[in-house]
Design a protein around this motif. Structure first.
Motif, mmCIF file in Angstrom:
data_model
loop_
_atom_site.group_PDB
_atom_site.id
_atom_site.type_symbol
_atom_site.label_atom_id
_atom_site.label_comp_id
_atom_site.label_asym_id
_atom_site.label_seq_id
_atom_site.Cartn_x
_atom_site.Cartn_y
_atom_site.Cartn_z
ATOM 1 N N GLN A 1 -8.170 12.581 3.397
ATOM 2 C CA GLN A 1 -8.134 13.785 2.500
ATOM 3 C C GLN A 1 -9.607 14.339 2.545
ATOM 4 O O GLN A 1 -9.671 15.458 2.929
ATOM 5 C CB GLN A 1 -7.721 13.583 0.957
ATOM 6 C CG GLN A 1 -7.546 14.753 0.190
ATOM 7 C CD GLN A 1 -6.986 14.557 -1.113
ATOM 8 O OE1 GLN A 1 -6.798 13.297 -1.585
ATOM 9 N NE2 GLN A 1 -6.233 15.469 -1.751
ATOM 10 N N ARG A 2 -10.705 13.531 2.246
ATOM 11 C CA ARG A 2 -12.022 13.821 2.487
ATOM 12 C C ARG A 2 -12.193 14.542 3.634
ATOM 13 O O ARG A 2 -13.064 15.517 3.786
ATOM 14 C CB ARG A 2 -12.906 12.873 1.955
ATOM 15 C CG ARG A 2 -14.324 13.080 2.102
ATOM 16 C CD ARG A 2 -15.091 12.097 1.482
ATOM 17 N NE ARG A 2 -15.014 11.114 2.605
ATOM 18 C CZ ARG A 2 -15.747 10.077 3.077
ATOM 19 N NH1 ARG A 2 -16.623 9.638 2.153
ATOM 20 N NH2 ARG A 2 -15.288 9.031 4.072
ATOM 21 N N ASP A 3 -11.930 13.669 4.941
ATOM 22 C CA ASP A 3 -12.266 14.431 6.216
ATOM 23 C C ASP A 3 -11.607 15.711 6.406
ATOM 24 O O ASP A 3 -12.288 16.711 7.037
ATOM 25 C CB ASP A 3 -11.808 13.229 7.249
ATOM 26 C CG ASP A 3 -12.732 12.023 7.171
ATOM 27 O OD1 ASP A 3 -13.771 12.216 6.802
ATOM 28 O OD2 ASP A 3 -12.252 11.023 7.905
ATOM 29 N N ARG B 1 -10.585 17.948 4.396
ATOM 30 C CA ARG B 1 -11.222 18.938 3.450
ATOM 31 C C ARG B 1 -12.492 19.389 4.218
ATOM 32 O O ARG B 1 -12.661 20.493 4.183
ATOM 33 C CB ARG B 1 -11.335 18.468 1.848
ATOM 34 C CG ARG B 1 -12.010 19.477 1.040
ATOM 35 C CD ARG B 1 -12.113 19.123 -0.147
ATOM 36 N NE ARG B 1 -10.832 18.769 -0.671
ATOM 37 C CZ ARG B 1 -10.729 17.495 -1.395
ATOM 38 N NH1 ARG B 1 -11.571 16.393 -1.114
ATOM 39 N NH2 ARG B 1 -9.570 17.021 -1.937
ATOM 40 N N ARG B 2 -13.394 18.688 4.631
ATOM 41 C CA ARG B 2 -14.495 18.865 5.111
ATOM 42 C C ARG B 2 -14.229 19.698 6.350
ATOM 43 O O ARG B 2 -15.052 20.549 6.523
ATOM 44 C CB ARG B 2 -15.589 17.715 5.518
ATOM 45 C CG ARG B 2 -16.015 16.792 4.186
ATOM 46 C CD ARG B 2 -16.761 15.722 4.225
ATOM 47 N NE ARG B 2 -17.938 15.781 5.041
ATOM 48 C CZ ARG B 2 -18.660 14.838 5.646
ATOM 49 N NH1 ARG B 2 -18.344 13.676 5.374
ATOM 50 N NH2 ARG B 2 -19.596 15.086 6.364
ATOM 51 N N THR C 1 -6.116 22.030 2.959
ATOM 52 C CA THR C 1 -6.132 20.571 2.917
ATOM 53 C C THR C 1 -4.738 20.338 2.546
ATOM 54 O O THR C 1 -4.035 19.786 3.430
ATOM 55 C CB THR C 1 -7.030 19.774 1.818
ATOM 56 O OG1 THR C 1 -8.577 20.133 2.542
ATOM 57 C CG2 THR C 1 -6.799 18.336 2.025
#
Length: 196
Positions: free
Chosen positions: A36-38, A40-41, A57
């Motif tokens: 999720q973090r990757d 989103r970035r 995302t």
């Protein structure tokens, strides 16, 4: 400052994706949380819109989970998911370009700038860094973000970008040179003397 979460190895994420494709709901949760973090970035950089990153995302994961049954593990799940994210951003940009842009103020840029939080540690440096990265061409920015900010291997970045590995390497090298030149220009002795 919150410590960065450790990156889950690609083999583990891919095994979760394959298990999720077989109906394992716990694997679905692990797969989403790990990437999720990757995602989103990545979508924030590609779309050049931090505000839309959350929606993009979610759109990426909706598309991925809907087609997870077709994922065969020929590439890593991370590369597969980032290629879906790329298509979601492209589709979003196409939809946005087809809609008229409305604004109830003449100076919308000043309104947007005043709405951003200020006074946070590293805020100015982050803005400068984002401006520098944003000034790169779209292809170079994508390759730089995938490899240097998200930490993907060049082969996976090439898979996500749908181009050869050599092209990704070249784009990253050129992006680094361009960024170094921009930083050198910003901190030249003439600039420092003018500031002092």
């Amino acid at each position: 400052m919150t410590p960065a979460l450790p990156t889950v190895p690609d083999e583990t994420v891919t095994s979760w994706a394959l298990a999720a494709a077989d109906g394992d709901s716990e694997a679905v949760d692990r797969f989403v949380r790990a990437l999720q973090r990757d995602v989103r970035r990545y979508v924030a950089y590609l779309a050049d819109d931090v505000q839309a990153a959350e929606d993009l995302t979610q759109e990426t994961f909706l598309r991925a989970l809907g087609s997870l049954h077709r994922f065969e593990g020929r590439s890593s799940a991370r590369a597969w998911l980032l290629s879906i994210a790329r298509r979601a951003v492209v589709d979003s940009l196409r939809r946005a370009s087809a809609r008229p842009r409305l604004s109830d103020t003449d100076d919308w840029q000043s309104v947007a700038e005043r709405a951003q939080p200020t006074g946070l540690p590293g805020f100015e440096e982050g803005v400068v860094l984002m401006d520098l990265v944003d000034s790169l061409s779209a292809d170079r920015r994508e390759a730089f973000v995938l490899t240097q900010l998200l930490g993907l291997p060049y082969a996976e970045a090439a898979s996500a970008s749908h181009c050869p590995v050599g092209t990704v390497r070249s784009r990253v090298a050129r992006a680094r040179l361009a960024l170094a030149d921009m930083v050198t220009e910003d901190f030249s002795p003439a600039t420092e003397a003018a500031v002092a």
